[in-house]
Design a protein around this motif. Structure first.
Motif, PDB file in Angstrom:
ATOM      1  N   THR A 182       0.940  -6.895  -3.040  1.00 12.10           N
ATOM      2  CA  THR A 182       1.910  -7.957  -2.749  1.00 12.10           C
ATOM      3  C   THR A 182       1.307  -9.336  -2.939  1.00 12.10           C
ATOM      4  N   GLN A 183       0.063  -9.379  -3.397  1.00 10.21           N
ATOM      5  CA  GLN A 183      -0.598 -10.649  -3.671  1.00 10.21           C
ATOM      6  C   GLN A 183      -1.609 -10.427  -4.778  1.00 10.21           C
ATOM      7  N   ALA A 184      -2.058 -11.527  -5.382  1.00 10.29           N
ATOM      8  CA  ALA A 184      -3.016 -11.435  -6.498  1.00 10.29           C
ATOM      9  C   ALA A 184      -4.368 -10.954  -5.981  1.00 10.29           C
TER      10      ALA A 184
END
Length: 250
Positions: A182-184
């Motif tokens: 859900t994030q880099a």
């Protein structure tokens, strides 16, 4: 028209769908497909009446055309299918093409002349040789030291086995799965191996070197005689321990 009616034909699928065909569909053999093609060609030329020909068949339109024709001897037609491979120098070993030697009886006494090679694609058992300056046809040349049919069958079996192995390895390499994020962040592979599985796969990959893939019936070279001044590195690989020559002191 013909291909779309044959079993096994895959039509363009809708976007997002994979092409498929009925599982119980029986494909044609080479002989059956050839017979079907010949029948279709006969129908197209002698029975089919395309609208642009105004009720005539293609054969009738051809016969009604007054354009004069020039018949080419059947023995010369094959020359239109040849590709040019450049010039070479004829030697006592024949002519070199694609790192292989080709020879012909007509080459006797012709060493040293420049020749031009032409060949029929995918038919590499024979090439056609022309004089490089005059363009005169000199004759055919056949592959020297051609493998026997038994050897060719063995090579085809080995290639098929290698192809199956490579396909299996490719499918295995494409089964990588990664965790959702859900994030880099760096990708995290999914899937776990036991130590035994890892060792087994590494053992299989270790047997894919060129030396490991050599034919099993190849006889290794004999060890050199003990009185030869053999380099120490070679002697260590080929000579039994007890027969290894004593190093000469400087």
């Amino acid at each position: 028209m013909l291909l779309a009616a044959l079993p096994g034909y895959t039509r363009q699928p809708h976007p997002g769908k994979r092409p498929s065909r009925p599982k119980d569909e029986v494909l044609l053999s080479f002989e059956d497909s050839t017979a079907r093609l010949l029948d279709w060609t006969r129908w197209w030329n002698t029975e089919h009446r395309p609208e642009p020909l105004r009720g005539r068949t293609p054969l009738q339109a051809w016969q009604d055309d007054p354009t004069p024709l020039r018949d080419v001897p059947a023995a010369d037609l094959w020359t239109f299918t040849l590709e040019d491979a450049g010039t070479r120098t004829l030697t006592t070993r024949g002519v070199r093409f694609r790192r292989r030697d080709y020879v012909g009886a007509w080459m006797t006494g012709q060493a040293g002349i420049r020749v031009r090679i032409r060949f029929l694609p995918h038919h590499d058992h024979r090439i056609e040789v022309y004089h490089a300056v005059t363009g005169r046809y000199l004759g055919p040349a056949d592959l020297a030291d051609q493998a026997t049919e038994k050897q060719a069958r063995a090579v085809r079996r080995a290639r098929a086995a290698r192809s199956r192995r490579l396909k299996k390895d490719l499918e295995a390499s494409q089964r990588e799965r990664y965790a959702a994020v859900t994030q880099a962040e760096p990708p995290r592979r999914l899937g776990a191996l036991t130590g035994a599985q890892a060792d087994a796969e590494l053992a299989r990959s270790a047997g894919t070197g060129l030396s490991q893939l050599a034919l099993p019936d190849v006889i290794p070279p004999a060890a050199p005689p003990a009185n030869w001044r053999t380099p120490a590195s070679l002697a260590a690989l080929t000579t039994p321990e007890q027969a290894r020559p004593t190093p000469v002191q400087p």
